[in-house]
Motif scaffolding. Structure first.
Motif, PDB file in Angstrom:
ATOM      1  N   TYR A  35       0.843  -1.193   0.000  1.00  0.00           N
ATOM      2  CA  TYR A  35       0.000   0.000   0.000  1.00  0.00           C
ATOM      3  C   TYR A  35       0.882   1.248   0.000  1.00  0.00           C
ATOM      4  N   THR A  36       0.426   2.277  -0.678  1.00  0.00           N
ATOM      5  CA  THR A  36       1.123   3.562  -0.652  1.00  0.00           C
ATOM      6  C   THR A  36       0.744   4.294   0.632  1.00  0.00           C
ATOM      7  N   PRO A  37       1.540   5.281   1.031  1.00  0.00           N
ATOM      8  CA  PRO A  37       1.153   6.071   2.205  1.00  0.00           C
ATOM      9  C   PRO A  37      -0.235   6.703   2.061  1.00  0.00           C
ATOM     10  N   GLU A  38      -0.575   7.118   0.853  1.00  0.00           N
ATOM     11  CA  GLU A  38      -1.885   7.719   0.622  1.00  0.00           C
ATOM     12  C   GLU A  38      -3.007   6.695   0.806  1.00  0.00           C
ATOM     13  N   GLU A  39      -2.773   5.455   0.368  1.00  0.00           N
ATOM     14  CA  GLU A  39      -3.766   4.398   0.562  1.00  0.00           C
ATOM     15  C   GLU A  39      -3.900   4.057   2.050  1.00  0.00           C
ATOM     16  N   ILE A  40      -2.785   4.063   2.759  1.00  0.00           N
ATOM     17  CA  ILE A  40      -2.826   3.804   4.203  1.00  0.00           C
ATOM     18  C   ILE A  40      -3.619   4.907   4.886  1.00  0.00           C
ATOM     19  N   ARG A  41      -3.434   6.131   4.444  1.00  0.00           N
ATOM     20  CA  ARG A  41      -4.190   7.256   5.024  1.00  0.00           C
ATOM     21  C   ARG A  41      -5.688   7.054   4.803  1.00  0.00           C
ATOM     22  N   GLY A  42      -6.065   6.475   3.658  1.00  0.00           N
ATOM     23  CA  GLY A  42      -7.470   6.166   3.404  1.00  0.00           C
ATOM     24  C   GLY A  42      -8.030   5.182   4.416  1.00  0.00           C
ATOM     25  N   LEU A  43      -7.189   4.281   4.905  1.00  0.00           N
ATOM     26  CA  LEU A  43      -7.607   3.305   5.917  1.00  0.00           C
ATOM     27  C   LEU A  43      -7.627   3.905   7.311  1.00  0.00           C
ATOM     28  N   TYR A  44      -6.729   4.855   7.542  1.00  0.00           N
ATOM     29  CA  TYR A  44      -6.596   5.524   8.841  1.00  0.00           C
ATOM     30  C   TYR A  44      -6.663   7.039   8.631  1.00  0.00           C
ATOM     31  N   PRO A  45      -7.848   7.560   8.342  1.00  0.00           N
ATOM     32  CA  PRO A  45      -7.959   8.980   7.994  1.00  0.00           C
ATOM     33  C   PRO A  45      -7.553   9.946   9.111  1.00  0.00           C
ATOM     34  N   ASP A  46      -7.515   9.468  10.349  1.00  0.00           N
ATOM     35  CA  ASP A  46      -7.084  10.337  11.447  1.00  0.00           C
ATOM     36  C   ASP A  46      -5.569  10.496  11.507  1.00  0.00           C
ATOM     37  N   LEU A  47      -4.843   9.657  10.794  1.00  0.00           N
ATOM     38  CA  LEU A  47      -3.384   9.763  10.761  1.00  0.00           C
ATOM     39  C   LEU A  47      -2.971  10.715   9.642  1.00  0.00           C
ATOM     40  N   SER A  48      -2.063  11.600   9.955  1.00  0.00           N
ATOM     41  CA  SER A  48      -1.548  12.501   8.922  1.00  0.00           C
ATOM     42  C   SER A  48      -0.552  11.744   8.048  1.00  0.00           C
TER      43      SER A  48
END
Length: 108
Positions: A35-48
């Motif tokens: 997963y890309t960092p952007e995709e991970i952010r989609g899973l954890y939207p509270d994480l910057s």
């Protein structure tokens, strides 16, 4: 800012991202799956993205140490999963009964 400042080192086997209950293992699981960092952010939207990149960078700079950490966590999870299968909680047993009752009701 030093990378360690992004994390809470609660114990040898519990490293969390500061300001969250999320462990670095959660982010790194997806990173190692491609997963890309952007995709991970989609899973954890509270994480910057900053914290996600810090986690990945920390991993890459300490890969053998963090791989050992991840292995310990995975072993711990598997051990507890196997124990839960051997000794299910009363709630799990109740849910199993309900599921079986519903299945039996559909057969009628």
């Amino acid at each position: 800012m030093e990378l360690e400042n992004y994390f809470l080192f609660l114990s040898e086997d519990d490293i969390r991202i500061k300001g969250h209950r999320i462990g670095i293992d959660n982010v790194l699981f997806y990173f190692k799956e491609g997963y890309t960092p952007e995709e991970i952010r989609g899973l954890y939207p509270d994480l910057s993205l900053e914290k996600i990149y810090a986690t990945i960078t920390y991993y890459l700079q300490n890969q053998s140490e963090i791989d050992a950490y991840l292995l310990r966590i995975n072993n711990w999870k598997e051990t507890h999963y196997q124990e839960a299968l051997k000794h299910p909680s009363p709630q799990r047993e109740k849910m199993k009964q309900i599921k079986q009752q519903r299945k039996n009701a559909l057969k009628v």
